[in-house]
Enzyme design. Structure first.
Site, PDB file in Angstrom:
ATOM      1  N   LYS A  70       0.766  -1.231   0.172  1.00  0.00           N
ATOM      2  CA  LYS A  70      -0.150   0.089  -0.089  1.00  0.00           C
ATOM      3  C   LYS A  70       0.904   1.276   0.203  1.00  0.00           C
ATOM      4  O   LYS A  70       2.125   1.316   0.506  1.00  0.00           O
ATOM      5  CB  LYS A  70      -0.837   0.064   1.156  1.00  0.00           C
TER       6      LYS A  70
ATOM      7  N   PRO B 168       9.726  -4.664  -0.133  1.00  0.00           N
ATOM      8  CA  PRO B 168      10.895  -4.436   0.565  1.00  0.00           C
ATOM      9  C   PRO B 168      10.315  -4.336   2.147  1.00  0.00           C
ATOM     10  O   PRO B 168       8.983  -3.942   2.431  1.00  0.00           O
ATOM     11  CB  PRO B 168      11.252  -3.023   0.219  1.00  0.00           C
TER      12      PRO B 168
ATOM     13  N   ALA C   4      10.333  -3.186   5.985  1.00  0.00           N
ATOM     14  CA  ALA C   4      10.498  -1.736   6.880  1.00  0.00           C
ATOM     15  C   ALA C   4      10.656  -0.686   5.962  1.00  0.00           C
ATOM     16  O   ALA C   4      11.650   0.228   5.916  1.00  0.00           O
ATOM     17  CB  ALA C   4      11.819  -1.988   8.001  1.00  0.00           C
TER      18      ALA C   4
ATOM     19  N   GLY D  45       7.644   1.342   4.717  1.00  0.00           N
ATOM     20  CA  GLY D  45       6.521   2.117   4.822  1.00  0.00           C
ATOM     21  C   GLY D  45       5.326   1.787   3.728  1.00  0.00           C
ATOM     22  O   GLY D  45       4.480   2.485   3.467  1.00  0.00           O
ATOM     23  N   LEU D  46       5.577   0.513   3.423  1.00  0.00           N
ATOM     24  CA  LEU D  46       4.589  -0.161   2.224  1.00  0.00           C
ATOM     25  C   LEU D  46       3.510  -1.078   2.663  1.00  0.00           C
ATOM     26  O   LEU D  46       3.113  -1.811   1.970  1.00  0.00           O
ATOM     27  CB  LEU D  46       5.511  -0.744   1.293  1.00  0.00           C
TER      28      LEU D  46
ATOM     29  N   GLY E 286       4.344  -4.296   4.152  1.00  0.00           N
ATOM     30  CA  GLY E 286       4.546  -5.592   3.656  1.00  0.00           C
ATOM     31  C   GLY E 286       4.136  -6.761   4.450  1.00  0.00           C
ATOM     32  O   GLY E 286       3.322  -7.757   3.983  1.00  0.00           O
ATOM     33  N   GLY E 287       4.730  -6.517   5.954  1.00  0.00           N
ATOM     34  CA  GLY E 287       4.330  -7.605   6.775  1.00  0.00           C
ATOM     35  C   GLY E 287       2.619  -7.410   7.183  1.00  0.00           C
ATOM     36  O   GLY E 287       2.428  -8.649   7.233  1.00  0.00           O
ATOM     37  N   SER E 288       2.153  -6.181   7.123  1.00  0.00           N
ATOM     38  CA  SER E 288       0.819  -6.417   7.352  1.00  0.00           C
ATOM     39  C   SER E 288      -0.006  -6.921   6.370  1.00  0.00           C
ATOM     40  O   SER E 288      -1.061  -7.592   6.536  1.00  0.00           O
ATOM     41  CB  SER E 288       0.431  -4.565   7.490  1.00  0.00           C
TER      42      SER E 288
ATOM     43  N   ASP F   6      -2.507  -1.381  10.198  1.00  0.00           N
ATOM     44  CA  ASP F   6      -2.374  -1.285   8.759  1.00  0.00           C
ATOM     45  C   ASP F   6      -3.283  -2.719   8.327  1.00  0.00           C
ATOM     46  O   ASP F   6      -3.758  -2.838   7.107  1.00  0.00           O
ATOM     47  CB  ASP F   6      -1.322  -1.247   8.241  1.00  0.00           C
TER      48      ASP F   6
END
Length: 284
Positions: free
Chosen positions: A10, A94, A96, A98-99, A101-103, A136
């Site tokens: 996102k 990537p 950590a 701000g996109l 990814g983990g969420s 998120d």
């Protein structure tokens, strides 16, 4: 049986922090949308009652620190599922950055396990489960474009932005979201972006108005900590992006580009500053 789920990244078209809440979280107002840069999850049932996470990426945790692991654990506990699962994460987003990814991986795990185990959990419950895992995650469960309020878990669908190219550039640094929010002083924010202006631009479908309404109060903190993020943003605009902004707590900067002919120049120009550069479309 195997289930596959896409976990898109996102970007924040607009991010404002209003105040710090009594529970320690910040009251936010954000407009988010999804882009066609995605991790891919492969979920398969295991004979043993255990959760196994694997990945080709050597830089992510594969234990309880992993949000997809936590998603599987909360579903197993909440719905008394006594089955095992193997989740393979094919990482493309990537870390950590701000996109989210983990969420997004956690959201994809919730959706995928709901299908794999035929639990028939309605979306409203999946959103609530997601909120337990991270601010998120509910948006990543829902997808599309949304206005997010509260600590990010109160979602209102909004019109998608006009279709365009999105250029992403992540410098070789990792930024801690907790540290950025910890350094933010909401009472001293000099200029708040306007959710009203962004929503109006989306309603009208005017691309340049969307670009003019971009704003992120967390830039104040991250750009002081990492001046190279500001350099990336300024370079992106000089190379011809119609609008540029740091996503989330950073350090990834994205540029919105309406003309495909501009994309190679911006992409190649940014490659001189950092290795991780992507040219993608809005997912919507």
């Amino acid at each position: 049986m195997k289930i596959y789920e896409k976990a898109p990244a996102k970007i924040n078209l607009m991010l404002d922090v209003l105040y710090k809440r009594p529970d320690g979280f910040h009251e936010v107002e954000m407009v988010m949308t999804m882009i066609d840069l995605a991790d891919r999850l492969e979920l398969s049932e295991q004979p043993r009652d255990t959760i196994i996470i694997t990945s080709q990426a050597g830089y992510i945790p594969l234990d309880e620190k992993n949000l997809a692991f936590q998603a599987a654990k909360v579903i197993k506990e909440r719905y008394d599922v006594r089955k095992g699962v193997h989740i393979h994460l094919d990482k493309k987003i990537p870390v950590a950055a701000g996109l989210a990814g983990g969420s997004s991986d956690a959201a994809a795990a919730l959706r995928g396990l709901n299908r794999l185990w035929n639990l028939n959990i309605p979306q409203k419950e999946l959103l609530a489960l997601g909120a337990e895992l991270g601010s998120d995650v509910p948006f990543c469960v829902m997808g599309g474009s949304a206005l997010a309020t509260g600590r990010g878990e109160v979602l209102t669908p909004v019109p998608n932005p006009p279709q365009c190219w999105v250029i992403l550039a992540k410098p070789p640094i990792n930024v801690s979201t907790a540290e950025v929010y910890g350094r933010l002083r909401s009472e001293s924010i000099r200029q708040h972006p306007s959710a009203k202006d962004m929503l109006s631009a989306l309603e009208s479908g005017r691309f340049l108005e969307v670009c003019q309404s971009l704003g992120n109060v967390l830039e104040e903190v991250t750009l002081k900590m990492h001046p190279e993020v500001l350099q990336l943003k300024e370079t992106m605009l000089k190379l011809g992006a119609d609008g540029a902004l740091m996503s989330g707590s950073g350090p990834t900067v994205f540029g919105l580009v309406s003309k495909e002919s501009k994309v190679p120049r911006i992409y190649n120009g940014l490659r001189g500053f950092c290795k991780e550069v992507y040219a993608v479309r809005l997912l919507t």
